[in-house]
Structure formats: structure tokens, C-alpha cells
Write an enzyme that holds these catalytic residues in place. Sequence first.
Site, PDB file in Angstrom:
ATOM      1  N   GLY A 235       0.791  -1.226   0.000  1.00  0.00           N
ATOM      2  CA  GLY A 235       0.000   0.000   0.000  1.00  0.00           C
ATOM      3  C   GLY A 235       0.822   1.274   0.000  1.00  0.00           C
ATOM      4  O   GLY A 235       0.347   2.342  -0.393  1.00  0.00           O
TER       5      GLY A 235
ATOM      6  N   HIS B 183      47.391  -9.226   2.748  1.00  0.00           N
ATOM      7  CA  HIS B 183      47.969  -8.158   3.557  1.00  0.00           C
ATOM      8  C   HIS B 183      48.131  -6.913   2.699  1.00  0.00           C
ATOM      9  O   HIS B 183      48.578  -7.019   1.560  1.00  0.00           O
ATOM     10  CB  HIS B 183      49.348  -8.598   4.070  1.00  0.00           C
ATOM     11  CG  HIS B 183      50.040  -7.521   4.860  1.00  0.00           C
ATOM     12  ND1 HIS B 183      49.646  -7.186   6.127  1.00  0.00           N
ATOM     13  CD2 HIS B 183      51.076  -6.703   4.529  1.00  0.00           C
ATOM     14  CE1 HIS B 183      50.431  -6.204   6.572  1.00  0.00           C
ATOM     15  NE2 HIS B 183      51.298  -5.894   5.617  1.00  0.00           N
TER      16      HIS B 183
ATOM     17  N   GLY C  58       3.470   3.847  -1.402  1.00  0.00           N
ATOM     18  CA  GLY C  58       3.657   4.197  -2.810  1.00  0.00           C
ATOM     19  C   GLY C  58       4.863   3.549  -3.463  1.00  0.00           C
ATOM     20  O   GLY C  58       4.982   3.510  -4.689  1.00  0.00           O
TER      21      GLY C  58
ATOM     22  N   LEU D 222       7.998   0.243  -3.233  1.00  0.00           N
ATOM     23  CA  LEU D 222       8.337  -1.078  -2.679  1.00  0.00           C
ATOM     24  C   LEU D 222       9.541  -0.952  -1.732  1.00  0.00           C
ATOM     25  O   LEU D 222      10.179   0.086  -1.674  1.00  0.00           O
ATOM     26  CB  LEU D 222       8.642  -2.047  -3.823  1.00  0.00           C
ATOM     27  CG  LEU D 222       7.452  -2.330  -4.748  1.00  0.00           C
ATOM     28  CD1 LEU D 222       7.899  -3.025  -6.028  1.00  0.00           C
ATOM     29  CD2 LEU D 222       6.400  -3.174  -4.018  1.00  0.00           C
ATOM     30  N   GLY D 223       9.835  -2.011  -1.010  1.00  0.00           N
ATOM     31  CA  GLY D 223      11.034  -2.009  -0.152  1.00  0.00           C
ATOM     32  C   GLY D 223      10.754  -1.963   1.334  1.00  0.00           C
ATOM     33  O   GLY D 223      11.646  -2.177   2.146  1.00  0.00           O
ATOM     34  N   GLY D 224       9.498  -1.647   1.708  1.00  0.00           N
ATOM     35  CA  GLY D 224       9.124  -1.691   3.116  1.00  0.00           C
ATOM     36  C   GLY D 224       9.836  -0.671   3.985  1.00  0.00           C
ATOM     37  O   GLY D 224      10.436   0.299   3.491  1.00  0.00           O
ATOM     38  N   THR D 225       9.774  -0.922   5.293  1.00  0.00           N
ATOM     39  CA  THR D 225      10.389  -0.015   6.264  1.00  0.00           C
ATOM     40  C   THR D 225      11.888   0.103   6.007  1.00  0.00           C
ATOM     41  O   THR D 225      12.447   1.199   5.986  1.00  0.00           O
ATOM     42  CB  THR D 225      10.162  -0.564   7.697  1.00  0.00           C
ATOM     43  OG1 THR D 225       8.755  -0.648   7.929  1.00  0.00           O
ATOM     44  CG2 THR D 225      10.792   0.327   8.746  1.00  0.00           C
TER      45      THR D 225
END
Length: 462
Positions: A34, A441, A36, A38-41
Site C-alpha cells: 500500500g 595483507h 507508494g 516497494l522495499g518496506g520499512t
Amino acid sequence: MASFDAIIIGGGPGGYVCAIRAAQLGLNVAVVEGRGTLGGTCLNVGCIPSKALLNATHHLHEVHENFEKMGLMGGAPTVDWLKMQAYKSDVVSGNTKGIEFLFKKNKVTWLKGWATIPAPGKVQVGDEVHDAKNIVIATGSEPSSLPGVTVDETIVVTSTGALTLPSIPKSMVVIGAGVIGLEMGSVYARLGTQVTVVEYLDAITPGMDAEVAKALQKILTKQGLKFILGAAVQGVETSASGAKITYKLKKNDTEASLDAEVVLVATGRKPYIAGLGLEALGVEILPRGQVKTDAHYQTNIKGLYAIGDAIVGPMLAHKAEDEGMALAEILAGKAGHVNYGVIPGVVYTTPEVASVGATEEQLKEQGRAYKVGKFSFMGNARAKAVFQGDGFVKILADKATDRILGAHIVGPAAGDLIHEVCVAMEFGASAQDLAMTCHAHPTYSEAVREAALACGDGAIHA
Ligand code: NAI
């Protein structure tokens, strides 16, 4: 109305990864989201925007702390806060568009809107009801509330508000010395804000190895953060000029207060499952608000699954992603699996903190015989060249078998270094296996090898 093999509710790291993998395995998949984008919090108001601000302010810190030492003269740049915010937003939108592209590439349908589950096998988005052989709850989490504290996202903010403050505050009180508190506290401390962290427990970074927590606290204190530990915040009162934070010291029950322009509430998160209609469906919910699932992420309702922050386990994007992938494989008839014993945790302060497997405290509690291999970054030439000698690598291995049981790092690029130990642990490696592996190294990773050597006959540069 359409029909899908799987409808995934939530387009965050758990949901979108589950969708892409399921599509790759031949399922017809939709994701309901819902927001606007994607990708969430994580992508919109969490991991990614905070990393942009951490990156920008890390460079500023470097200018202040180390540039003159390297003969780079000319003073510190001024901060254009709006431009820094724009940079952060660009980073976010580049990534959210990237997921949209991946959806198109993998033929994942994005159903825009908020979902409810009116009946098993049905997902409603707006006026449309879709059929789904499998439904996955991947709705994530939201900040948990604190009694006596009202969040207005202006003066009293969660991590979401802290990412978009209109200006750099002069003072900030952070409630909670967990991951969010320390990362966002670091951002503002580097920008010149007087940051005070008030924490209920007697140590920062709850759950982390105690020695690492202590070292990090010392380093962050040097960077200007103040810590009040063993203090329970009782309430926050706001006025036009800011807030008054009252807290009680556990050791003597005395009350005290602090004033600040902004208060960041970072006292944990809770599953975000309201509005899905789970109660009406009779979905079992655990006492702490998580959806109860079996070992295959299925709830007590057949065909209804849950992953990520909405279920038990660490609230981490990569844990959700792994569960998403495992579940997609299960839905496609394969054997999906997550090894919960090898999930790294990273705090993106400078230096970074990273951890995998058991802490020393856990091993003691289990009564397990173990050995400790520790190596300071002071003995690592590369770290010293970039003024990052603070911190160490600590490897814990079984006393009898030498098998690696855990690793804890505070130091440069710790969040990347930890993964060689993760791979080693996945293969059931011993500390000696790691110690006998040639490391280039000069790299920070030599410190990991030295810590592994310290589990045996000893480190070379200690
Ligand atoms: P957290 O659970 O990491 O830390 C919350 C802290 O608040 C605890 O130390 C707790 O003792 C303290 N606290 C609780 N009530 C208090 C009170 N009344 N007074 C004083 N202190 C109090 O929660 P945080 O930092 O809010 O993060 C939420 C979730 O998001 C976590 O699960 C975290 O793992 C995740 N996250 C992970 C990130 C990463 O992996 N780098 C970044 C940001 C969040």
C-alpha cells in the site's frame, strides 16, 4: 479479480525477496503493497536512508577528526541539511525503483493497496478479491509505544521522524541504546547535536557480547554521546521549545529529568499485523504479538504463512529475506531452510559492530567449555593507517573440538568482516581452519585470522 499461486502481503525485504524467488521457481506471484513504493520499512524509512545519513556524517566526522593529521588542510565543510536529505531520498528512490524493475523482470504482479484476508485463500485489495493458493503475511513491524510518551513525529519522534527532521536539533535525548538509538544518535552527534542516550539496562546494545558493548560505549562516549544507563524513562512532556524527559535511576529509585529539543523513542518494535483480519480467521497470535507459525512458516490456517518481523526471531531485514527465500522454495515443493544459528547482527556506527553465533555470556550460561581468541585492531597495520585501531575481533571456539561458536567484532568494516566467520560457521569450521586460510595483507580481515590464531598457538602481531 485474479488468481495466483501465492499472494504476498508486504513489499519489504521479506515479501519482495519471497516473491522474486517464488517467481523464479515458476509460481504465479503477486505482492500487495500500500505504500507508494516497494522495499518496506527497511528501504523507505529504515536501514537504507539511515545508511545514507551515516555515510554523509561519517565523512564529516573524518574531516573533523583526521584530515589535518593526513595533511589535508582547509577546515570542515558546512552542512547543507536539505541537500543531505535530498541525497538520502535519491538513494532510497534508486533502490525502490530497482525492486520495481526486478518485479517486472521476474513477472511479479504488484497489487497496489492495503490487503485484508476475508477468508482462507482470499485476499482483498480495495474492492477486488483475489484467489491465492498460498498467502504470505510479510507485513513487518512498527515502533512499539512507551507508556507516558506520545509520539508526534515532530518533537517526539520514532526512527521515521528522526530521518526527516526539518533542521539539525541542538539537543536530542534518545530513549533506548539499541541499534536505532545508537545509529541515529551517531548521525546527529556528528552533526553537532548534544546527544544523550537514556537506557533501561546497565549496558548498551542489548543481547550483544558484553565486552563488545563496553568497548563500543567507550568509543561512542569519546565521539561525544552521553549515556545514562540503568534508567527507566517515565514520561515525556512537550512544550513549544522542546521536551522534558523524566527518568528513574534503578539503583536508588531517584527521579531526574532532562530537557531536549527532540526526543527519539527507540525502545524496540512490534509486529505490524493490525487490519489484516487475522482475528476473524482465528489465526493464532503469540503473547508478544507475533503470528505463530510452524517450522515451515505455516500458521494454524492451511495455506496461510508468515515470515519476517511478523513472526518470532530477530527483527532484521536479512532474517526476513532468508525466510522469504526459504518459504518460496517450500511453496515450490523444495526444501527451504534457514540456519538461525548463523544470522549476523550489525550496528552501523563508526566503528561498526558485528556479531554472529553465541556470545561469551550465553556460553557461560550453557556451561559450555570454550576458548577465546582475541585480537586488537591496534595490531592491524591497515586499521592503524586509517586511524581505526580502536576495537577488536573476538572468536569463541569449542574448547575440545575448536569448532567456531561465535564471533564479535568492533572495528572497521566489522559488518563485512563478520561474513567470513558466518561462512566458516556454515561449514562447521574450526578456528584453526580460519587461521590456516591465507588472508591478504594489508587488510582488516587479517584481524579475524589473528583472532582465530589466538584460539590456538597465538596471534602473530599481539
Ligand atoms: P532494540 O530492541 O534494539 O533496543 C531498545 C532498547 O530500549 C533496549 O536496550 C531497551 O532496554 C531500551 N528501553 C526499553 N524501554 C525503555 C525505557 N522505558 N527507558 C529506557 N530504555 C528503554 O530496539 P530499536 O533500537 O528500537 O530497534 C528496533 C528493531 O529494529 C530491533 O529489532 C533492531 O534489531 C532493528 N534494527 C536493526 C538495525 C540493524 O540491523 N542495523 C537498524 C535499526 C533497527
